[in-house]
Design an enzyme around this catalytic site. Sequence first.
Site, PDB file in Angstrom:
ATOM      1  N   HIS A 166     -17.904  17.388 -28.077  1.00 45.95           N
ATOM      2  CA  HIS A 166     -19.078  16.739 -27.670  1.00 45.95           C
ATOM      3  C   HIS A 166     -19.056  15.342 -27.236  1.00 45.95           C
ATOM      4  CE1 HIS A 166     -23.378  15.221 -28.242  1.00 45.95           C
ATOM      5  NE2 HIS A 166     -23.614  15.770 -27.080  1.00 45.95           N
ATOM      6  N   GLU A 205     -16.931  14.472 -24.524  1.00 55.63           N
ATOM      7  CA  GLU A 205     -17.886  14.608 -23.327  1.00 55.63           C
ATOM      8  C   GLU A 205     -18.452  13.353 -22.903  1.00 55.63           C
ATOM      9  OE1 GLU A 205     -22.166  15.763 -22.403  1.00 55.63           O
ATOM     10  OE2 GLU A 205     -21.259  17.337 -23.478  1.00 55.63           O
ATOM     11  N   HIS A 206     -18.999  12.616 -24.032  1.00 55.42           N
ATOM     12  CA  HIS A 206     -19.748  11.256 -23.735  1.00 55.42           C
ATOM     13  C   HIS A 206     -18.785  10.450 -23.246  1.00 55.42           C
ATOM     14  CE1 HIS A 206     -23.927  11.480 -25.786  1.00 55.42           C
ATOM     15  NE2 HIS A 206     -23.352  12.861 -25.821  1.00 55.42           N
ATOM     16  N   GLU A 262     -28.762  11.158 -31.105  1.00 57.38           N
ATOM     17  CA  GLU A 262     -28.901  12.489 -30.171  1.00 57.38           C
ATOM     18  C   GLU A 262     -29.235  13.294 -31.301  1.00 57.38           C
ATOM     19  OE1 GLU A 262     -26.853  15.177 -27.010  1.00 57.38           O
ATOM     20  OE2 GLU A 262     -25.785  13.408 -27.477  1.00 57.38           O
TER      21      GLU A 262
END
Length: 451
Positions: A68, A71-72, A148
């Site tokens: 993840h 991905e950022h 997040e």
Amino acid sequence: MNGAVAFPLDLSELEIAASGGSLVRRTILPSGVRILSEQVPGSQSATVGFWVAVGSRDEVPVTFGSTHFLEHLLFKGTTTRTALDIAVSFDAVGGEHNAMTAKEYTCYYAKVRDLDLPMAVRVLADMFTSSLLDPEEFESERGVILEELAMADDDPSDVVSERFFEGVFGDHPLGRPIGGNPDAISAVTREAVWEHYRANYRPQDLVISVAGAVDHDELVAWTITALEAAEWNLTLSASPVARRDPNLDLVGRGSPLVVVDRPLEQTNLLLGVPGLHAADARRPALTVLNSVLGGGMSSRLFQEIREKRGLAYSVYSFAASYSDAGVVGLYAGCTPKKAPQVAGLMLDEFRKLADGGITAEELARAQGQLGGASALALEDSDTRMTRLGRSELTMGEFADLDETLRRIGAVTVDQVRDLAAELASRPLSIAAVGSVDVDALAGLDGTVAAA
């Protein structure tokens, strides 16, 4: 198209005339890159996705959350584009671009007009192949991801979902949170994420799927040009990475009951059992079962718990499938003092399916609901693009709308009852977030673990 069409990994070219006049084609380059398209008549836009079969379940302890995190970072700049350049590329043409990280795959995607599809392929290819993972951007994005995670931890529906998956899958990687946790994200190094990137973002890992207004031959040409510009050696022979083994043994479940005590106005409840893996032939029966149980406003859970008793606003069921495992879950949000009653009612409805099955009327209604929903979903090129990507990565076959409807229509009441009985015999896991009467919930299964 009659029946599903297999996607063998040793077949370089494949063409399928699918329902509705769409044309599905697949090309595998010598380097192992797989390019799939679905040309949809009348479309004036297209959605393109760049996929890898790498998700949160594939991480090692020192890289938990790295999929993840990566991905950022792929949006933060390449050797030829800044983060602003990437954003402007899509904003300037009214396009949309984003990414998703799942337990078994990661996808970077964009939706644009047909005229802008070559640009979308170029930009996504640049992001995929040439991300810098700049040290300063890395630290900046670490803070964004921690925020997040904090936001998700403030959402009880997110928390109960994570704890539920922990309960069902235990120590198995499928039980881990997709985004990692604050300790893991705070500790992970750029070098560890970089190694994760270089090890898993190779030609033989890449799947590109496009649906909408697309010419396959042009798409292949654009892809080759974009990847060669990134100095990928597309002449080097490599086979596509093998699909996951659907017969892996799972680690046993975690705690049968996990309670997160928080002073909330509502208690969020999730309970369920291990389900079916993605290629299980009984998946159509499971979709019917889920529809009858909690898939709509006429479902048993909705009617019994919300309409008849007024005990909850949100109540539903779901079924998630992975390459070698699955889960069936029942969710409700209710006032804390009603949580044991609501949990008991959800279990009662689940067990009634196992004991008595469904009626012919419920079967027909579920088949109509699922058929209509499938057809409506395919009006969107996003859904078609995702169907292509998952067909290649997970299923190893392509089923068009006609085949999907045929499979749903072939489900019988006996198949649903037999499947419900098998599922109901599997170990039950319960997760709750809020002010909870732990003893009352424990009575549903008999074992308690508070957190």
